[in-house]
Scaffold this active site. Structure first.
Site, mmCIF file in Angstrom:
data_model
loop_
_atom_site.group_PDB
_atom_site.id
_atom_site.type_symbol
_atom_site.label_atom_id
_atom_site.label_comp_id
_atom_site.label_asym_id
_atom_site.label_seq_id
_atom_site.Cartn_x
_atom_site.Cartn_y
_atom_site.Cartn_z
ATOM 1 N N LYS A 102 0.840 -1.202 0.000
ATOM 2 C CA LYS A 102 0.000 0.000 0.000
ATOM 3 C C LYS A 102 0.875 1.252 0.000
ATOM 4 O O LYS A 102 2.088 1.168 0.275
ATOM 5 C CB LYS A 102 -0.919 -0.022 1.223
ATOM 6 C CG LYS A 102 -0.184 -0.036 2.552
ATOM 7 C CD LYS A 102 -1.124 -0.344 3.722
ATOM 8 C CE LYS A 102 -0.367 -0.337 5.040
ATOM 9 N NZ LYS A 102 -1.199 -0.807 6.157
ATOM 10 N N TYR A 128 15.184 30.832 7.314
ATOM 11 C CA TYR A 128 13.919 31.401 7.797
ATOM 12 C C TYR A 128 13.906 31.507 9.310
ATOM 13 O O TYR A 128 14.378 30.609 10.015
ATOM 14 C CB TYR A 128 12.750 30.501 7.385
ATOM 15 C CG TYR A 128 12.334 30.646 5.945
ATOM 16 C CD1 TYR A 128 11.882 31.868 5.440
ATOM 17 C CD2 TYR A 128 12.351 29.550 5.097
ATOM 18 C CE1 TYR A 128 11.479 31.990 4.120
ATOM 19 C CE2 TYR A 128 11.943 29.646 3.776
ATOM 20 C CZ TYR A 128 11.508 30.873 3.293
ATOM 21 O OH TYR A 128 11.106 30.978 1.999
HETATM 22 C C1 LIG Z 1 -0.448 -1.804 6.796
HETATM 23 C C2 LIG Z 1 -1.004 -3.104 7.201
HETATM 24 C C3 LIG Z 1 -0.179 -4.228 7.360
HETATM 25 C C4 LIG Z 1 1.322 -4.141 7.299
HETATM 26 O O1 LIG Z 1 1.783 -3.623 8.522
HETATM 27 P P1 LIG Z 1 3.340 -3.400 8.834
HETATM 28 O O2 LIG Z 1 3.344 -2.994 10.261
HETATM 29 O O3 LIG Z 1 3.798 -2.327 7.913
HETATM 30 O O4 LIG Z 1 4.017 -4.697 8.584
HETATM 31 C C5 LIG Z 1 -0.774 -5.444 7.632
HETATM 32 N N1 LIG Z 1 -2.126 -5.550 7.763
HETATM 33 C C6 LIG Z 1 -2.939 -4.490 7.648
HETATM 34 C C7 LIG Z 1 -4.405 -4.672 7.822
HETATM 35 C C8 LIG Z 1 -2.417 -3.231 7.377
HETATM 36 O O5 LIG Z 1 -3.238 -2.168 7.298
#
Ligand SMILES: *Cc1c(COP(=O)(O)O)cnc(C)c1O
Length: 377
Positions: free
Chosen positions: A44, A264
């Site tokens: 993702k 800044y």
């Molecule tokens: C993002 C996510 C993962 C992966 O989690 P990590 O901590 O990055 O390994 C797994 N399951 C779900 C439902 C997620 O939203």
């Protein structure tokens, strides 16, 4: 080894180098920690900023067959590079999207009774028992069926006759902290709730859950941040290889005299003569403003070769200023690359300093920087 350097690499002002061999090695490490459970890849948010369309085929080449994304758009893009893999959409089924899922062979992770009803009726219309996962909530209270809803649905199992329940998942809230008893409570509750649903493969563990041990692995684990070199679980030996390297380029070197201020807000005043490098990297490249340095508060440290160059003044949108007084003059020159994340400074080091987590550092990178891939096949 192939380096897919874009033709504009020379002119890139900031660059993000992604080591595909390191990602592949991390996948192999996680798959072997998963002790026989299938290791799925979570890609993702554009594979946590590293580029899902490049990374996912590399994972597939390592034997990864199942992928998770958050959104339908991410799934559609992923499908263009992965013809065969099972692709699950964690955010579930947006209303009216059944036909789109089926057309592109995508699987929703259904998280509420209305979603399950819509998928069941979509399957009836399509005349096929199409696969979908169901998400059970065991304490996050974001997505997933509550215990009450699982019980209700379990009584009237007819909805489950209409589709193929290909996976049941839940998500851990506190697995990054090995001391937290919530992880075990969630596991016990997941066990009990799975009993009430038709039998299906089960998945509980994210990266940190994989490191929590075999009890948490079930049939499939879902590896995310650890694939990209993030440290997932406190106290767990860090077996993951660093994946990303972030560099900016020196645009100019200037001499700053005592009493003069930099950047800044004039938050940094030179107390002695210093050589300052202005580097083409800023918060628009995902390098947080919280990493700024003033006379009162230390900021991030960059590296030129082996020599540390501390930030001086604020991180601005496009530029950062460094004290390069200690860097040999022939190294701190216009055009030279400066390391902000890499062998000397890890993603999690930057995260600590910016009061956040490695996940946010990774997903913030690469919005403007040139992405360069090394390794892979
Ligand atoms: C993002 C996510 C993962 C992966 O989690 P990590 O901590 O990055 O390994 C797994 N399951 C779900 C439902 C997620 O939203």
């Amino acid at each position: 080894m192939s380096a897919r350097a874009p033709s504009s690499a020379l002119q890139a002002s900031a660059r993000l180098t992604i080591d595909l061999d390191a990602i592949r090695q991390n996948y192999r490490t996680l798959a072997s920690l998963a002790s026989g459970a299938e290791c799925a890849g979570v890609v993702k948010a554009n594979a946590y900023g590293t580029g899902a369309e490049v990374v996912a085929p590399q994972l597939a080449a390592e034997g990864c067959r199942t992928f998770f994304v958050a959104t339908v758009d991410e799934a559609l893009r992923l499908r263009t590079v992965l013809e065969q893999a099972d692709i699950y959409v964690l955010d579930g089924l947006p209303p009216g999207c059944g036909p789109l899922f089926t057309d592109r062979n995508l699987r929703p992770v259904l998280g509420s009774p209305p979603e399950i009803e819509e998928w069941a009726s979509h399957c009836q219309n399509a005349g096929a028992r199409l696969p979908a996962a169901v998400h059970i909530d065991t304490g996050m209270n974001r997505l997933g069926l509550s215990a009450r809803e699982v019980a209700d649905l379990g009584e009237t199992q007819s909805l489950f006759d209409d589709f193929q329940l290909s996976l049941v998942i839940t998500h851990l809230a506190c697995a990054d902290d090995p001391e937290d008893p919530m992880t075990e409570r969630q596991r016990v509750s997941f066990d009990a709730l799975c009993q009430r649903l038709p039998s299906a493969p089960a998945s509980l563990a994210n990266s940190a859950g994989i490191m929590a041990g075999e009890l948490y692995h079930y049939d499939m684990v879902r590896a995310g941040v650890a694939l990209y070199g993030g440290h997932a679980r406190a106290g767990h030996e860090d077996l993951m290889k660093p994946v990303v390297r972030l560099e900016g380029r020196i645009a100019q070197i200037r001499q700053v005299e005592p009493g003069e201020t930099i950047g800044y807000g004039a938050t940094f005043r030179a107390e002695k003569p210093m050589r300052v490098a202005t580097v083409t990297l800023g918060y628009a490249d995902g390098f947080f403003r919280l990493l700024s340095a003033s006379n009162i508060e230390e900021g991030a440290t960059a590296f030129i070769g082996e020599t540390a160059a501390p930030l001086v003044g604020r991180v601005s949108m496009d530029l950062i200023t460094l004290d390069v007084s200690q860097v040999p003059e022939h190294r701190a020159v216009r055009g030279a690359l400066v390391e902000f994340i890499g062998p000397h400074v890890g993603v999690d080091d930057v995260a600590r300093l910016a009061q956040t987590i490695g996940y946010e550092v990774l997903t913030s990178l690469g919005t403007r920087s040139e992405r360069i891939y090394v390794g892979g096949e």
